[in-house]
Enzyme design. Structure first.
Site, PDB file in Angstrom:
ATOM      1  N   HIS A 101       0.893  -1.171   0.000  1.00 57.66           N
ATOM      2  CA  HIS A 101       0.000   0.000   0.000  1.00 57.66           C
ATOM      3  C   HIS A 101       0.925   1.212   0.000  1.00 57.66           C
ATOM      4  O   HIS A 101       2.003   1.178   0.608  1.00 57.66           O
ATOM      5  CB  HIS A 101      -0.829   0.089   1.280  1.00 57.66           C
ATOM      6  CG  HIS A 101      -1.689  -1.092   1.592  1.00 57.66           C
ATOM      7  ND1 HIS A 101      -1.201  -2.229   2.188  1.00 57.66           N
ATOM      8  CD2 HIS A 101      -3.021  -1.282   1.449  1.00 57.66           C
ATOM      9  CE1 HIS A 101      -2.193  -3.077   2.370  1.00 57.66           C
ATOM     10  NE2 HIS A 101      -3.316  -2.535   1.929  1.00 57.66           N
ATOM     11  N   ASP A 104       2.354   1.983   3.335  1.00 55.57           N
ATOM     12  CA  ASP A 104       3.288   1.025   3.954  1.00 55.57           C
ATOM     13  C   ASP A 104       4.711   1.473   3.706  1.00 55.57           C
ATOM     14  O   ASP A 104       5.586   1.300   4.553  1.00 55.57           O
ATOM     15  CB  ASP A 104       3.217  -0.381   3.311  1.00 55.57           C
ATOM     16  CG  ASP A 104       1.855  -1.004   3.349  1.00 55.57           C
ATOM     17  OD1 ASP A 104       1.071  -0.650   4.232  1.00 55.57           O
ATOM     18  OD2 ASP A 104       1.589  -1.863   2.479  1.00 55.57           O
TER      19      ASP A 104
HETATM   20  C1  XLS Z   1      -7.232  -6.706   4.563  1.00 58.12           C
HETATM   21  C2  XLS Z   1      -6.795  -6.941   3.203  1.00 58.12           C
HETATM   22  C3  XLS Z   1      -5.736  -5.978   2.679  1.00 58.12           C
HETATM   23  C4  XLS Z   1      -5.648  -6.047   1.187  1.00 58.12           C
HETATM   24  C5  XLS Z   1      -4.899  -4.930   0.558  1.00 58.12           C
HETATM   25  O1  XLS Z   1      -7.930  -7.503   5.152  1.00 58.12           O
HETATM   26  O2  XLS Z   1      -6.372  -8.266   3.115  1.00 58.12           O
HETATM   27  O3  XLS Z   1      -4.507  -6.209   3.288  1.00 58.12           O
HETATM   28  O4  XLS Z   1      -5.087  -7.248   0.748  1.00 58.12           O
HETATM   29  O5  XLS Z   1      -5.440  -3.701   0.873  1.00 58.12           O
END
Ligand code: XLS
Ligand code: CA
Ligand code: CA
Length: 440
Positions: A101, A104
């Site tokens: 993301h 991140d």
């Molecule tokens: C959350 C999601 C997230 C997505 C990406 O539960 O798994 O991490 O994979 O935004």
């Protein structure tokens, strides 16, 4: 690079008899199965958020993780150290892809402009490291859920200013994903859902969400981003009801708004089980609708009702998942992204390696078992026979659309003896077990 994990060298395949915890037992990247190496089949990816930024905090306690990149002077130094560590990890684990993301990899600044500048700085560091280590971006995404501004959602917020901010964030994330050669771009509906219908205009929220997705499709075209757009279903958490509940729900949504040709589905195992489906069910629904795009590889805990995002260690599940993926003709340009985190008590840096090794080995074993199952065709042959009544006679006429209710009534009236056959579920389950236990 040997800076953050000096005690771990490159993880090698040593075979099933190895007792070395830092070796692969089943994942042999260059072993060829059905014309492709394991590495090409599995397209493993590291999730930046769980691996580099998660600390193990939970509602009852603070972070426990001890990380070799801790103790930097400021948030940008921390972001840079994490980026270096990510490449050391991928290099040592022989993982070709990663996913992130926007938030991140780089921290937020005081304004959106400042935030974008910080992101650009980290992206150029990332680009250099990608070249140096020959690593690729599986997909990028925007975190439109953590900040308090998204308290009422992003694309489905009641506040148009927030919608605009989310759009700006997604625009930038798309640009960055393109810059890094990302093979996909994921929309997971973070806070796109509701808590109570007493305050929610569901119709407007869904229309707006579709508008946002259309804007992303249009902008991707404008800037020449040709990666695959993906939607990741999840039924609940963080909101009580997430709009992208499961694959079938997302398909209905995409078809309503004429978006279906632009999106595929990113299936996460733990989200499937939260929706009361098996992982295989979600992969299967996506596959038969030609929208199986990518996978978030993890597993939940059947005793718990939330998204535990554990590393996958259940061979039965990975076998059936790989069965669907092989029947799909592979997962590319998607991959198997370990959207998985170490448990809070597994707080040492080395646990990251041990967890990835466990997950990679489990999928590698699943791949070989699924491949053998498909090659020998035991399940396929049974299925073929089970539905054979539709290959001839009245069944064939039904399938070819040659008969209606009147013709079928005539047929039923003249045919008083119906014979059914056993579904043989237990036999089939034991055949799958035999392949898992003996390799067959
Ligand atoms: C959350 C999601 C997230 C997505 C990406 O539960 O798994 O991490 O994979 O935004
Ligand atoms: Ca996920
Ligand atoms: Ca999850």
């Amino acid at each position: 690079m040997n800076k953050y994990f000096p005690n771990v060298s490159k993880v090698k395949y040593e075979g099933p008899k190895s007792t070395n915890p830092f070796a692969f037992k089943y994942y042999n990247p260059y072993e060829v199965i059905g014309g492709k190496t394991m590495k090409e089949h599995l397209r493993f990816s590291l999730s930046y958020w769980h691996t580099l930024t998660a600390g193990g905090s939970d509602p009852f306690g603070v972070a426990t993780a001890v990380r070799p990149w801790d103790g930097q002077n400021d948030d940008m130094a921390l972001a840079k150290a994490r980026m270096e560590a990510a490449f050391e990890l991928m290099d040592k684990l022989d993982i070709e892809y990663f996913c992130f993301h926007d938030r991140d990899i780089a921290p937020e600044g005081k304004t959106l402009a400042e935030t974008n500048e910080k992101l650009d700085e980290i992206v150029s560091q990332c680009k250099e490291l990608m070249k140096k280590y020959n690593k690729k971006l599986l997909w990028g995404t925007a975190n439109c859920f953590s900040s308090p501004r998204y308290v009422h959602g992003a694309g489905t917020t009641c506040n148009a200013e927030v919608f605009a901010y989310a759009a700006a964030q997604i625009k930038k994330a798309l640009e960055v994903t393109k810059e890094l050669g990302g093979e996909g771009y994921v929309f997971w509906g973070g806070r796109e859902g509701y808590e109570t219908l007493l305050n929610t205009n569901m119709e407007l929220e869904l229309d707006n969400f579709a508008r946002l997705l259309q804007m992303a499709v249009d902008y991707a075209k404008e800037i020449g981003f040709t990666g695959q757009f993906l939607i990741e279903p999840k039924p609940k958490e963080p909101t009580k009801h997430q709009y992208d509940f499961d694959t079938a729900t997302v398909l209905g949504f995409l078809r309503k708004y004429n978006l279906e040709k632009h999106f595929k589905i990113n299936i996460e195992a733990n989200h499937a089980t939260l929706a009361q489906h098996t992982f295989q069910h979600e992969l299967h629904v996506a596959r038969i609708n030609n929208v199986l795009g990518s996978v978030d590889a993890n597993q939940g805990d059947p005793m718990l009702g939330w998204d535990t995002d554990q590393f996958p260690t259940n061979v039965y599940d990975t076998t059936l998942a790989m069965y669907e993926i092989l029947k799909n003709g592979g997962i590319a340009p998607g991959g198997l992204n370990f959207d998985s985190k170490v448990r809070r008590a597994s707080f040492e840096a080395e646990d990251l390696f041990l967890a990835y090794i466990a997950g990679m080995d489990t999928f590698a074993k699943g791949l070989t078992v699924a491949y053998n199952l498909l090659q020998n065709g035991d399940l396929e042959k049974f299925m073929e026979e089970r539905y054979s009544s539709f290959n001839e006679g009245i069944g064939k006429e039904i399938v070819e659309g040659k008969v209606g209710l009147k013709e079928l009534e005539k047929h039923a009236l003249s045919n008083n003896i119906i014979v059914n056959k056993s579904g043989r579920q237990e036999l089939l389950e034991s055949i799958v077990n035999q392949y898992i236990f003996e390799g067959k």
